[in-house]
Design an enzyme around this catalytic site. Sequence first.
Site, PDB file in Angstrom:
ATOM      1  N   CYS A 165     -11.397  10.655   8.282  1.00  0.00           N
ATOM      2  CA  CYS A 165     -11.677   9.235   8.041  1.00  0.00           C
ATOM      3  C   CYS A 165     -13.133   9.008   8.398  1.00  0.00           C
ATOM      4  O   CYS A 165     -13.616   9.535   9.400  1.00  0.00           O
ATOM      5  CB  CYS A 165     -10.770   8.371   8.927  1.00  0.00           C
ATOM      6  SG  CYS A 165     -10.964   6.596   8.652  1.00  0.00           S
ATOM      7  N   CYS A 179       1.586   7.852  15.449  1.00  0.00           N
ATOM      8  CA  CYS A 179       0.401   7.163  14.929  1.00  0.00           C
ATOM      9  C   CYS A 179      -0.853   7.638  15.632  1.00  0.00           C
ATOM     10  O   CYS A 179      -0.894   7.697  16.855  1.00  0.00           O
ATOM     11  CB  CYS A 179       0.459   5.672  15.215  1.00  0.00           C
ATOM     12  SG  CYS A 179       1.876   4.860  14.601  1.00  0.00           S
TER      13      CYS A 179
HETATM   14  N1  SAH Z   1      -6.848   3.753   8.546  1.00  0.00           N
HETATM   15  C1  SAH Z   1      -5.774   2.850   8.468  1.00  0.00           C
HETATM   16  C2  SAH Z   1      -4.420   3.500   8.407  1.00  0.00           C
HETATM   17  C3  SAH Z   1      -4.148   4.701   9.305  1.00  0.00           C
HETATM   18  S1  SAH Z   1      -3.926   4.457  11.014  1.00  0.00           S
HETATM   19  C4  SAH Z   1      -5.840   1.882   9.611  1.00  0.00           C
HETATM   20  O1  SAH Z   1      -6.602   2.093  10.527  1.00  0.00           O
HETATM   21  O2  SAH Z   1      -5.150   0.888   9.556  1.00  0.00           O
HETATM   22  C5  SAH Z   1      -2.293   3.789  11.235  1.00  0.00           C
HETATM   23  C6  SAH Z   1      -2.164   2.957  12.515  1.00  0.00           C
HETATM   24  O3  SAH Z   1      -2.159   3.773  13.689  1.00  0.00           O
HETATM   25  C7  SAH Z   1      -3.323   2.005  12.677  1.00  0.00           C
HETATM   26  O4  SAH Z   1      -2.904   0.733  13.096  1.00  0.00           O
HETATM   27  C8  SAH Z   1      -4.123   2.665  13.771  1.00  0.00           C
HETATM   28  O5  SAH Z   1      -4.959   1.747  14.401  1.00  0.00           O
HETATM   29  C9  SAH Z   1      -3.036   3.207  14.648  1.00  0.00           C
HETATM   30  N2  SAH Z   1      -3.494   4.237  15.587  1.00  0.00           N
HETATM   31  C10 SAH Z   1      -4.533   5.074  15.449  1.00  0.00           C
HETATM   32  N3  SAH Z   1      -4.647   5.877  16.540  1.00  0.00           N
HETATM   33  C11 SAH Z   1      -3.634   5.540  17.368  1.00  0.00           C
HETATM   34  C12 SAH Z   1      -3.207   6.054  18.635  1.00  0.00           C
HETATM   35  N4  SAH Z   1      -3.814   7.050  19.236  1.00  0.00           N
HETATM   36  N5  SAH Z   1      -2.121   5.484  19.198  1.00  0.00           N
HETATM   37  C13 SAH Z   1      -1.458   4.494  18.567  1.00  0.00           C
HETATM   38  N6  SAH Z   1      -1.809   3.989  17.372  1.00  0.00           N
HETATM   39  C14 SAH Z   1      -2.895   4.495  16.771  1.00  0.00           C
HETATM   40 FE1  SF4 Z   2      -9.685   5.671  10.342  1.00  0.00          FE
HETATM   41 FE2  SF4 Z   2      -8.150   6.060  12.482  1.00  0.00          FE
HETATM   42 FE3  SF4 Z   2      -9.680   3.887  12.309  1.00  0.00          FE
HETATM   43 FE4  SF4 Z   2      -7.540   4.118  10.710  1.00  0.00          FE
HETATM   44  S1  SF4 Z   2      -7.514   3.960  12.948  1.00  0.00           S
HETATM   45  S2  SF4 Z   2      -9.613   3.434  10.119  1.00  0.00           S
HETATM   46  S3  SF4 Z   2      -7.556   6.352  10.352  1.00  0.00           S
HETATM   47  S4  SF4 Z   2     -10.422   6.017  12.432  1.00  0.00           S
END
Ligand code: SAH
Ligand code: SF4
Length: 396
Positions: free
Chosen positions: A139, A373
């Site tokens: 990403c 996630c």
């Molecule tokens: N890029 C998109 C979709 C992928 S992430 C976005 O950011 O919405 C899917 C979800 O997981 C998002 O809400 C993101 O913020 C959350 N997420 C990312 N890293 C995480 C983590 N370590 N623990 C819990 N949720 C997380």
């Molecule tokens: Fe990209 Fe992770 Fe941010 Fe979603 S939460 S926009 S996958 S860096």
Amino acid sequence: MSDAPNPAAPITQDVLTIPRKLPEGPVNLVGLTRAQLRDALIEAGTPEKQAKMRTGQIWQWIYQKGVRDFAEMTNLAKDYRSFLAERFVIEVPEVVSKQVSEDGTRKYLVRIAGGHEVEVVYIPEEDRGTLCVSSQVGCTLTCSFCHTGTQKLVRNLTAGEIVGQVMMARDDLGEWPKPGRNPKDETRLLSNIVLMGMGEPLYNFENVRDAMKIAMDPEGISLSRRRITLSTSGVVPEIARTAEEIGCLLAISFHATEDETRDKLVPINKRWNIETLLDALREYPKVSNSERITFEYVMLKGVNDTDDDAYRLLELIKGIPAKVNLIPFNEWPGAPYERSSNNRIRAFANIIYQAGYAAPIRTPRGEDILAACGQLKSATERARKSRKEIAQEAGL
Ligand code: SAH
Ligand code: SF4
């Protein structure tokens, strides 16, 4: 922070999208829209008069029946089947490995063109089965709590690679319908799609749109648009387009109630801040005719999890049909945050709930196989940022 966009903010990099047609070799039909499929058939020599009918037939074989071999397309003349086989292929991403968690969650590592790998997660629940689909390798955004954001290499997936993840999962679940039987959405093993895997779907808009249109097509995979949820970190200009051109449900990675904190957690906030984002969200339900927007909120100890945050969140979402999805932070090696305590998460949820909003706490699934996630990241992508770089980007 001023309200004006900060043009200096390093928000995106150039992302390579490989063309659908590789310079040599046959064209993959998976991922072509109906119009593109028709054009491809005509270009290869199918008479124009027949093209519409052939498109419909081939479409059904690929997306309704899950057929990958032209020889099995028995309602086409034998000569035409071999004509197709010489020019085209029907290919989905190749499964490199599959892990099954104690809780039934399945994590697939799939290989796409160029040798890249992305992860796809299937989450079985009592009333549904959800496939978490990736839209990019890595990403370009660098949310400081997200594992995917620490991966350096980025490439957009093609529409075929995106819808191909759904087809691959149906293969693995053995869920291509038997003749004469087409189960209802709610009884399907794969009944829902969430674009919550690797990548920011709205930085790969056209491919995500085409792939989801294919998944919704009633003569194919046929999932209702209300069973598809696109999650974005807040690419404001593409939100209206999502409503108009895809019409699926929307989830927003909100995660903070003040710009100063959100700038650190979700750096795209420096480009489109909370107020700008909320303005775009207010329009979404009207245009897409969908119900509620999901506000995703990751619970980070001492960062965004106070009662004041909960009350501010309520003020911000006032007037927007909303539900708040609280996500206990999933840790990963080198992560600069900790998960809020269960009591804190429950207290936060309760404030939101008392105000009349659904506030489910997302149960981490597949933790034992790092499928939860934000934990997705191809182990094979060796180029990774250092802890120092991660901490710097988080402004820590
Ligand atoms: N890029 C998109 C979709 C992928 S992430 C976005 O950011 O919405 C899917 C979800 O997981 C998002 O809400 C993101 O913020 C959350 N997420 C990312 N890293 C995480 C983590 N370590 N623990 C819990 N949720 C997380
Ligand atoms: Fe990209 Fe992770 Fe941010 Fe979603 S939460 S926009 S996958 S860096």
